[in-house]
Design an enzyme around this catalytic site. Structure first.
Site, PDB file in Angstrom:
ATOM      1  N   ARG A  52       0.844  -1.199   0.000  1.00 23.85           N
ATOM      2  CA  ARG A  52       0.000   0.000   0.000  1.00 23.85           C
ATOM      3  C   ARG A  52       0.880   1.251   0.000  1.00 23.85           C
ATOM      4  NH1 ARG A  52      -1.452   1.871   4.564  1.00 23.85           N
ATOM      5  NH2 ARG A  52      -2.142  -0.096   5.464  1.00 23.85           N
ATOM      6  N   TYR A 104     -17.083  16.089 -15.211  1.00 24.60           N
ATOM      7  CA  TYR A 104     -17.478  14.672 -15.247  1.00 24.60           C
ATOM      8  C   TYR A 104     -18.524  14.392 -14.153  1.00 24.60           C
ATOM      9  CZ  TYR A 104     -16.804   9.606 -14.835  1.00 24.60           C
ATOM     10  OH  TYR A 104     -16.985   8.257 -14.759  1.00 24.60           O
ATOM     11  N   ASP A 176      -8.413  18.566 -14.808  1.00 24.16           N
ATOM     12  CA  ASP A 176      -8.648  17.186 -15.229  1.00 24.16           C
ATOM     13  C   ASP A 176      -8.334  17.117 -16.725  1.00 24.16           C
ATOM     14  OD1 ASP A 176      -9.775  14.805 -16.181  1.00 24.16           O
ATOM     15  OD2 ASP A 176     -11.381  14.824 -14.689  1.00 24.16           O
ATOM     16  N   LYS A 201      -8.764   5.940 -19.312  1.00 29.71           N
ATOM     17  CA  LYS A 201      -9.126   6.413 -20.648  1.00 29.71           C
ATOM     18  C   LYS A 201      -7.900   6.368 -21.568  1.00 29.71           C
ATOM     19  CE  LYS A 201     -12.923   7.008 -18.338  1.00 29.71           C
ATOM     20  NZ  LYS A 201     -13.243   8.252 -17.659  1.00 29.71           N
TER      21      LYS A 201
HETATM   22  C1  PLP Z   1     -13.706   8.698 -16.379  1.00 38.17           C
HETATM   23  C2  PLP Z   1     -13.413  10.059 -15.920  1.00 38.17           C
HETATM   24  C3  PLP Z   1     -13.146  10.351 -14.566  1.00 38.17           C
HETATM   25  C4  PLP Z   1     -13.237   9.296 -13.477  1.00 38.17           C
HETATM   26  O1  PLP Z   1     -12.266   8.326 -13.628  1.00 38.17           O
HETATM   27  P1  PLP Z   1     -12.470   6.783 -13.169  1.00 38.17           P
HETATM   28  O2  PLP Z   1     -11.172   6.164 -13.568  1.00 38.17           O
HETATM   29  O3  PLP Z   1     -13.662   6.259 -13.902  1.00 38.17           O
HETATM   30  O4  PLP Z   1     -12.682   6.797 -11.697  1.00 38.17           O
HETATM   31  C5  PLP Z   1     -12.819  11.655 -14.227  1.00 38.17           C
HETATM   32  N1  PLP Z   1     -12.780  12.629 -15.156  1.00 38.17           N
HETATM   33  C6  PLP Z   1     -13.048  12.394 -16.456  1.00 38.17           C
HETATM   34  C7  PLP Z   1     -12.976  13.525 -17.427  1.00 38.17           C
HETATM   35  C8  PLP Z   1     -13.372  11.112 -16.892  1.00 38.17           C
HETATM   36  O5  PLP Z   1     -13.641  10.893 -18.171  1.00 38.17           O
END
Ligand code: PLP
Length: 383
Positions: A52, A104, A176, A201
């Site tokens: 961890r 998001y 983000d 992603k």
């Molecule tokens: C998918 C996504 C998230 C969240 O990420 P997870 O890996 O699904 O927890 C945050 N911001 C954006 C822009 C996303 O597309």
């Protein structure tokens, strides 16, 4: 390999963070699938005591992520949401966070439904509008949080301008960067304090692992986040770190193909009589085309388009395309299609952020562009 400003993204993606394994010479970082590490004496170890806290496969991933964003430090998490939650633990009850109003859905839920219950104040503002953001700043604002491009409207915020506003107020700017990926946009270089990725992603890129990351320059804040990463414990497992590292190797060439394909598809859609509007930052018709040219190295792989036939037509397209799989998420090598209004954005249906029911969002994969166009054309010509 340590990061060097002399290397380009293609090179960093292949080499950064990864050294041949000191024990065996294995070229790819092994999956250190262990929870604990033998100690040489009481409280003496070779840098790792418990997974961890730290794990060598994760250490390699941290190095790669930092290099991709041109940052000093990176931390990996079990999901993008876990990474955002960890940044928000720097914010105290009574502090104010100014968030973009079309972030998001999971981010909005975390802010509005979870963290607001712990005494953190949130305001949601249009971060494409500098005046709106400046007016929403409060004396206790500690963090400005935005996405650019946003989902699914692909609105852009001017990162450098937002950094100036946030810093003048003594607040941090968190960006983000999931939709652009580090290949197309580097917020730290534009003044942001934190970069966030859902590595699920584009960074992972193969729709086979969920993960998140924070990249930053400030060493003192990094130490606090590193403490939180261990104290809160939302860490990715060694296998997840390996898969993400493997995805990163091809990030640069994948993003080039995503952009190439998306540009061709956006142009095809713009010329098709069944399509009322195409939203893509690479088209001159995008309201922030000039900002996209200035801030991004490419317009990305996400396209939204609105059909004249409304929701019925959108449902038909989403259902009947062969190469575009009907699914949520984005950023993988395969093309995906979804309808935000009844799917990802159902929870905002009755709000000012409601999405047109005739809007289709595609995550353009790295297949052949003409094959993808032919697939869309076959369905659109039936409308
Ligand atoms: C998918 C996504 C998230 C969240 O990420 P997870 O890996 O699904 O927890 C945050 N911001 C954006 C822009 C996303 O597309």
């Amino acid at each position: 390999m340590t990061q060097s400003p002399d290397f380009h993204l293609e090179t960093l993606a292949v080499h950064a963070g990864v050294e041949p394994d000191p024990l065996t010479g294995a070229v790819m970082t092994p999956i250190y699938q262990t929870s604990t590490f033998a100690q040489t004496d009481v409280a003496q170890h070779k840098g790792y005591d418990y997974s961890r806290s730290d794990n060598p496969t994760r250490t390699a991933l941290h190095g790669a992520l930092a290099a991709l964003e041109g940052g000093q430090h990176a931390l990996a998490f079990a999901s993008g949401m876990a990474a955002i939650d960890t940044i928000l633990r720097l914010i105290k009850p009574g502090d104010h966070v100014l968030s973009g109003n079309d972030v998001y859905g999971g981010t909005f839920r975390l802010f509005d439904k979870v963290l607001s219950g712990y005494g953190i104040e949130f305001t949601f503002a249009n971060t494409t509008d500098e005046t709106a953001v400046a007016n929403a700043i409060q004396p206790n604002t500690k963090l400005v949080w935005l996405e650019t491009p946003t989902n699914p409207m692909l609105r852009l915020s001017d990162i450098a301008a937002m950094a100036t506003i946030a810093h003048a107020a003594g607040a941090w700017l968190g960006v983000d960067n999931t939709f652009a990926s580090p290949a197309l946009q580097n917020p730290l270089a534009l003044g942001a304090d934190f970069v966030l990725h859902s590595t699920t992603k584009y960074i992972g890129g193969h729709s086979d692992v969920v993960g998140g990351a924070i990249i930053l320059n400030d060493t003192a804040i990094y130490e606090r986040l590193k403490f939180l990463q261990n104290a809160v414990g939302a860490v990715p497992g060694p296998m997840d770190c390996f898969l993400t590292l493997r995805g990163i190797k091809t990030l640069a060439i994948r993003m080039a193909q995503h952009c190439h394909n998306a540009m061709q598809i956006a142009q095809f859609l713009a010329d098709h009589p069944a399509v009322a509007e195409v939203i893509y930052p690479g088209l001159e018709s995008h309201p922030q085309y000039e900002l996209a040219q200035r801030q991004m190295r490419g317009p990305g792989g996400m396209i939204s388009f609105i059909l004249h036939g409304g929701e019925a037509a959108a449902r038909l397209v989403a259902r009947d395309t062969q190469l575009f799989t009907l699914a949520e998420s984005l950023g993988g090598v395969e093309s995906l299609i979804e309808l935000p209004a009844p799917m990802t954005h159902a929870s905002v249906a009755d709000s000012p952020l409601a999405i047109d029911p005739g809007l289709v969002r595609v995550s353009v994969g790295i297949e052949n562009a003409q094959d993808l166009i032919n697939d869309l054309k076959g369905v659109l010509n039936r409308l």
